[in-house]
Enzyme design. Structure first.
Site, short mmCIF file in Angstrom:
data_model
loop_
_atom_site.label_atom_id
_atom_site.label_comp_id
_atom_site.label_asym_id
_atom_site.label_seq_id
_atom_site.Cartn_x
_atom_site.Cartn_y
_atom_site.Cartn_z
N SER A 116 26.02 -21.22 7.98
CA SER A 116 27.74 -22.00 7.55
C SER A 116 28.43 -21.21 7.60
O SER A 116 28.43 -20.02 6.66
CB SER A 116 27.23 -23.19 6.65
OG SER A 116 28.60 -23.52 6.31
N TYR A 140 26.27 -25.27 -2.19
CA TYR A 140 25.82 -25.34 -0.91
C TYR A 140 25.95 -24.13 0.12
O TYR A 140 24.78 -23.48 0.70
CB TYR A 140 26.63 -26.53 0.07
CG TYR A 140 26.59 -26.60 1.38
CD1 TYR A 140 25.32 -26.91 2.12
CD2 TYR A 140 27.50 -26.08 2.52
CE1 TYR A 140 25.24 -26.58 3.45
CE2 TYR A 140 27.32 -25.77 3.68
CZ TYR A 140 26.24 -26.29 4.32
OH TYR A 140 26.03 -26.16 5.45
N LYS A 144 22.97 -21.53 1.64
CA LYS A 144 22.90 -21.06 2.99
C LYS A 144 22.82 -19.10 3.10
O LYS A 144 22.22 -18.78 3.95
CB LYS A 144 24.22 -21.29 4.00
CG LYS A 144 24.03 -22.98 4.12
CD LYS A 144 23.18 -23.20 5.18
CE LYS A 144 22.89 -24.55 5.34
NZ LYS A 144 21.64 -25.01 6.35
#
Ligand code: UDP
Length: 327
Positions: A116, A140, A144
């Protein structure tokens, strides 16, 4: 190739599954259906299983003679990641480690990972190139980046060939318009504006109108789901020869929140209420991709550079599926 598509019942995974099948590959979906939809698998092979289940993964990788794994199964809500970081690390990092361990044990080398733009955090310059510092600003993005790092070190042992694809804002519907976005809860701009246009929401809120951008609202890089998936196929081919590939996947063009809202108004012909609200914490003003590396090295071509076309495919899908999948 026999491709295990982890999270293949979700938005991006289901589109990837359909594209793999249409290109003569054999996709096998592995999904625990915690977020995904059985209906989105559209008759392709589905194994209902959890990525924490090492023995099942080993069995599937062996018995289905898997050649490559594409991994889309992850939690994606930034706000939720701040509230439940341990859950995000468990699902996004620990389960990926289990998957990679099962791959190592069975000798499956090729791995395409959904990363991402969140790995860049608040970038110092845009458009973003792959070499900018990786400084995520929420759990988050950290999960990743942690998986990318794990893949990086594992690839150096010679047991893994991986591609980390850093998505910007995936949008639109694919699979001839049959595969759209159905998240619960939904937090993404385009489906929310469409919900307002369909009268399913009272209004759409603009999170911040005082950003240093031409119209004061945030600019994002919306990339059509089919363009996103076509890059995965190209990366998969390249993994035959390379052990480490990292690409940004975006249009390179940015559209502001107001521009997206105007586009939905134009495409839908609907009137709906737009409310100017406070900034959402953690939103960088502008996030756009420099995807020159993917274009050059993969020969990637974007078919949907215009926001109108992207929104049109999303609008058609939501109009045909007012309650999402399966209802
Ligand atoms: N946004 C907004 N209203 C909403 C949802 C999103 O103004 O109801 C804005 C959000 O602040 C961001 C942009 O739309 O600037 C895209 O947000 P989204 O959550 O779709 O993707 P992100 O870029 O955060 O991954």
């Amino acid at each position: 190739m026999n491709v295990l598509v982890c999270g293949g019942a979700g938005y991006i995974g289901s589109n990837m599954t359909a594209m793999l099948a249409s290109q003569g590959h054999r996709p096998i979906v592995f999904d625990n259906l915690s977020k995904g939809h059985k209906e989105a698998v559209k008759g392709q092979e589905l194994i209902e299983g959890d990525l924490a289940d090492f023995d099942l993964l080993v069995k599937v990788l062996k018995e289905k003679k898997i050649d490559a794994v594409m991994h889309f199964a992850a939690f994606i809500e930034v706000g939720e990641s701040v509230e439940k970081p341990l859950e995000f690390y468990r699902n996004n990092v620990c389960n990926t480690r289990t998957l990679l361990t099962a791959m190592e044990k069975t000798g499956v080398k090729k791995f395409v990972f959904s990363s991402s733009a969140a790995v860049y955090g608040m970038p110092k310059s845009v458009p973003i190139t792959e070499d900018l510092p990786k400084e995520p600003i929420n759990p988050y993005g950290e999960t990743k980046w942690a998986v990318e790092q794990m893949c990086h070190f594992q690839s150096h042992t010679g047991k893994l060939n991986y591609a980390a694809l850093r998505y910007f804002n995936a949008a639109g519907a694919g699979g001839n318009g049959t595969l759209g976005e159905d998240h619960k809860p939904e937090s993404h701009l385009i489906p929310l504006v469409i919900a307002a246009a369909m009268g399913k929401r009272e209004d759409i809120k603009i999170f911040g109108t005082d950003y240093p951008t031409p119209d004061g609202t945030c600019i994002r890089d919306y990339i059509h789901i089919e363009d996103l998936c076509s890059a995965h196929l190209l990366a998969l081919e390249k993994l035959e020869k390379y052990n480490e590939l990292v690409y940004n996947l975006g249009n390179g063009k940015g559209y502001s929140v107001r521009q997206v809202i105007e586009t939905v108004k134009k495409v839908s012909g609907a009137f709906f209420k737009v409310v100017e609200a406070l900034r959402r914490p953690g939103d960088p003003p502008v996030l756009t991709a420099d995807a020159a590396k993917a274009i050059k090295e993969l020969g990637w071509k974007v078919k949907y550079p215009q926001i109108e076309k992207i929104v049109e495919t999303a609008w058609k899908w939501h109009s045909a599926h007012p309650n999402g999948y399966g209802k």
